[in-house]
Design a protein around this motif. Sequence first.
Motif, PDB file in Angstrom:
ATOM      1  N   GLU A  29       0.365  -1.127  -0.056  1.00  0.00           N
ATOM      2  CA  GLU A  29      -0.087   0.057  -0.005  1.00  0.00           C
ATOM      3  C   GLU A  29       0.662   1.006  -0.153  1.00  0.00           C
ATOM      4  N   VAL A  30       1.994   1.213   0.832  1.00  0.00           N
ATOM      5  CA  VAL A  30       2.522   2.398   0.826  1.00  0.00           C
ATOM      6  C   VAL A  30       3.729   2.741  -0.712  1.00  0.00           C
ATOM      7  N   ALA A  31       4.038   1.470  -0.888  1.00  0.00           N
ATOM      8  CA  ALA A  31       4.454   1.399  -2.772  1.00  0.00           C
ATOM      9  C   ALA A  31       3.348   2.247  -3.717  1.00  0.00           C
ATOM     10  N   GLN A  32       2.448   1.310  -3.390  1.00  0.00           N
ATOM     11  CA  GLN A  32       1.493   2.187  -4.567  1.00  0.00           C
ATOM     12  C   GLN A  32       1.254   3.760  -4.553  1.00  0.00           C
ATOM     13  N   ILE A  33       0.689   3.936  -2.743  1.00  0.00           N
ATOM     14  CA  ILE A  33       0.502   5.797  -2.488  1.00  0.00           C
ATOM     15  C   ILE A  33       1.840   5.990  -2.755  1.00  0.00           C
ATOM     16  N   GLY A  34       3.671   5.538  -2.909  1.00  0.00           N
ATOM     17  CA  GLY A  34       4.353   6.528  -3.226  1.00  0.00           C
ATOM     18  C   GLY A  34       4.327   6.654  -4.929  1.00  0.00           C
ATOM     19  N   ARG A  35       4.101   6.008  -5.812  1.00  0.00           N
ATOM     20  CA  ARG A  35       3.707   6.019  -6.794  1.00  0.00           C
ATOM     21  C   ARG A  35       3.035   6.681  -7.339  1.00  0.00           C
ATOM     22  N   SER A  36       1.916   7.063  -6.876  1.00  0.00           N
ATOM     23  CA  SER A  36       1.025   8.677  -6.603  1.00  0.00           C
ATOM     24  C   SER A  36       1.010   9.203  -6.775  1.00  0.00           C
ATOM     25  N   ILE A  37       2.201   9.214  -6.038  1.00  0.00           N
ATOM     26  CA  ILE A  37       2.625  10.834  -4.924  1.00  0.00           C
ATOM     27  C   ILE A  37       4.083  11.118  -6.433  1.00  0.00           C
ATOM     28  N   CYS A  38       4.451  10.799  -7.090  1.00  0.00           N
ATOM     29  CA  CYS A  38       5.088  10.183  -7.579  1.00  0.00           C
ATOM     30  C   CYS A  38       4.772  10.745  -8.859  1.00  0.00           C
ATOM     31  N   ASP A  61       8.457   8.548   2.974  1.00  0.00           N
ATOM     32  CA  ASP A  61       7.617   9.039   4.420  1.00  0.00           C
ATOM     33  C   ASP A  61       6.783   9.291   4.653  1.00  0.00           C
ATOM     34  N   TRP A  62       5.864   9.888   3.418  1.00  0.00           N
ATOM     35  CA  TRP A  62       4.912  11.169   3.446  1.00  0.00           C
ATOM     36  C   TRP A  62       3.762  10.205   3.633  1.00  0.00           C
ATOM     37  N   ALA A  63       4.216   8.677   2.084  1.00  0.00           N
ATOM     38  CA  ALA A  63       3.371   7.439   1.986  1.00  0.00           C
ATOM     39  C   ALA A  63       2.946   6.402   3.032  1.00  0.00           C
ATOM     40  N   ASP A  64       4.095   6.894   3.287  1.00  0.00           N
ATOM     41  CA  ASP A  64       4.349   5.558   5.305  1.00  0.00           C
ATOM     42  C   ASP A  64       3.326   6.021   6.364  1.00  0.00           C
ATOM     43  N   ASP A  65       3.210   7.597   6.250  1.00  0.00           N
ATOM     44  CA  ASP A  65       1.941   8.043   7.524  1.00  0.00           C
ATOM     45  C   ASP A  65       0.857   8.058   6.634  1.00  0.00           C
ATOM     46  N   THR A  66       0.996   8.583   5.325  1.00  0.00           N
ATOM     47  CA  THR A  66      -0.603   7.758   5.004  1.00  0.00           C
ATOM     48  C   THR A  66      -1.257   6.586   5.222  1.00  0.00           C
ATOM     49  N   ALA A  67      -1.350   5.610   5.137  1.00  0.00           N
ATOM     50  CA  ALA A  67      -1.121   4.466   5.241  1.00  0.00           C
ATOM     51  C   ALA A  67      -1.466   3.685   6.245  1.00  0.00           C
ATOM     52  N   TYR A  68      -0.372   4.658   7.278  1.00  0.00           N
ATOM     53  CA  TYR A  68      -0.489   4.587   8.724  1.00  0.00           C
ATOM     54  C   TYR A  68      -1.442   4.948   9.446  1.00  0.00           C
ATOM     55  N   SER A  69      -1.592   6.398   9.343  1.00  0.00           N
ATOM     56  CA  SER A  69      -2.712   6.880   9.703  1.00  0.00           C
ATOM     57  C   SER A  69      -4.077   6.751   9.294  1.00  0.00           C
ATOM     58  N   LEU A  70      -4.216   6.406   7.986  1.00  0.00           N
ATOM     59  CA  LEU A  70      -5.286   6.397   7.397  1.00  0.00           C
ATOM     60  C   LEU A  70      -6.165   4.409   7.222  1.00  0.00           C
ATOM     61  N   ASN A  71      -4.966   3.400   6.963  1.00  0.00           N
ATOM     62  CA  ASN A  71      -5.776   2.262   7.022  1.00  0.00           C
ATOM     63  C   ASN A  71      -5.263   1.614   8.233  1.00  0.00           C
ATOM     64  N   ASP A  72      -4.303   1.534   9.566  1.00  0.00           N
ATOM     65  CA  ASP A  72      -4.336   0.966  10.624  1.00  0.00           C
ATOM     66  C   ASP A  72      -6.244   1.704  11.402  1.00  0.00           C
ATOM     67  N   ILE A  73      -6.110   2.864  10.841  1.00  0.00           N
ATOM     68  CA  ILE A  73      -7.425   2.638  11.828  1.00  0.00           C
ATOM     69  C   ILE A  73      -8.702   2.038  11.090  1.00  0.00           C
ATOM     70  N   ALA A  74      -8.699   1.554   9.625  1.00  0.00           N
ATOM     71  CA  ALA A  74      -9.464   0.891   9.277  1.00  0.00           C
ATOM     72  C   ALA A  74      -9.746  -0.550   9.789  1.00  0.00           C
TER      73      ALA A  74
END
Length: 426
Positions: free
Chosen positions: A68-77, A219-232
């Motif tokens: 998930e972090v990898a997908q978010i990271g690619r999307s940010i790029c 780092d931001w992709a990791d924070d995004t996944a951590y803050s949203l997906n761990d909540i889910a």
Amino acid sequence: MPVNQFYNAFDLERLDSAGSEQDYRSPFQIDRDRIIHTPAFRRLQSKTQVFSSGQFDVYRTRLTHSLEVAQIGRSICNYLLHSSDFLTREHYIDPELVEAACLAHDLGHPPFGHAGERTLNQLMKSSGGFEGNAQTLRLLTETIFDSSGRGMNPTRAFLDATLKYKTLHGELDRPNNHFIYTEQFRFLDFALGGHDFPIEAAPGKLRDQMKSIECQIMDWADDTAYSLNDIADGIQCGFLNIERIEAWAHSKGTLTPNQDAAINQLLQSIRDRKVESHLGRRIGDYIQATTLDLDSNFLSDTTNRYRYHLKVDPSIKEECDLLKDLAYRVIFLSPTLKQLEHKAHFMLERLFATLAQSYLQQDSEDSQKFRLLPDRLHRAINETEDQKIRSRLICDHLASLTDHQATRLYQRLFSPDSGSIIDLMN
């Protein structure tokens, strides 16, 4: 796509230049592929993210989190390429480099999540400590391919993209986390360009602020996944519900309008049973909250990787920090998870003590010389008299285990009615 002029020979240089070879893939595609095809990456499927691996099939593990972090990271790029005036189709942040860093960012985490990390750091206190990010660096540079006991010969840009922390263990008075091992200085020196850019110019924690743009995105992709997906996951398993979230919000006191809106939206998504879709949309918002700004530092004239700073919309950053606090206070500090952490601590502590008795105290009259480790590791330990190196090799083994492997090893060693010939083959 046209040739990417964002990167130069400095970025593409590998740790061992003699090991470089021609390939139809780009250097960063090779880095990514080498990560995916390693046992260390596969083991992430059975390592704890929030909840113990294997308890429930729908919850995230370290592997699904990394994907998930990898997908978010690619999307940010991709978003930055289309939105930033600093980037063009000939000058862009390589999404495959960012993907490789995202896939690798948790490779060094031991079994049982951060509880295992804290325990191993305590056990290695006199031998250089233990830290998940430092262990990732050790894997990438020295040990990732199990059969040969060697690293993956990463490019400078990839290795640097994984370095969230650049402080050495020996530079800290109380090294609890966020460091790399002191003996890893040479890899840090390589990442920052060798003798042309002396590390002494930015000692200790000041060096942590020096992150390449790819590392910042990871780092931001990791924070995004951590803050949203761990909540889910927390909501799905029942750790988080309306009552607990409201009680936590009340304990915070007065929230800002932005924080209050974020909590109300989350609560409404629970009432409407649309948590996944709500948090999925927020991932898109977090991606589009990023922009680039110019930066100037001692590497910015050498590589474009240090010419840019990733800016995140303050309101989104505030929401991210709030949700991370919610996950930490209500999920991670819950008695149920703390009981599991206590068990994990007990098992790792006893496993380490047993291996230490056999491999660190061989000359003691009270020690038994049992052969408890795999052959290659057993030989490596016996080939050195340095107790710190021996301790590090034992720690490497325990850190590499999945949650299930650590539990089975504990049962095999200490439970009289556990273990069989078939079990010993696994």
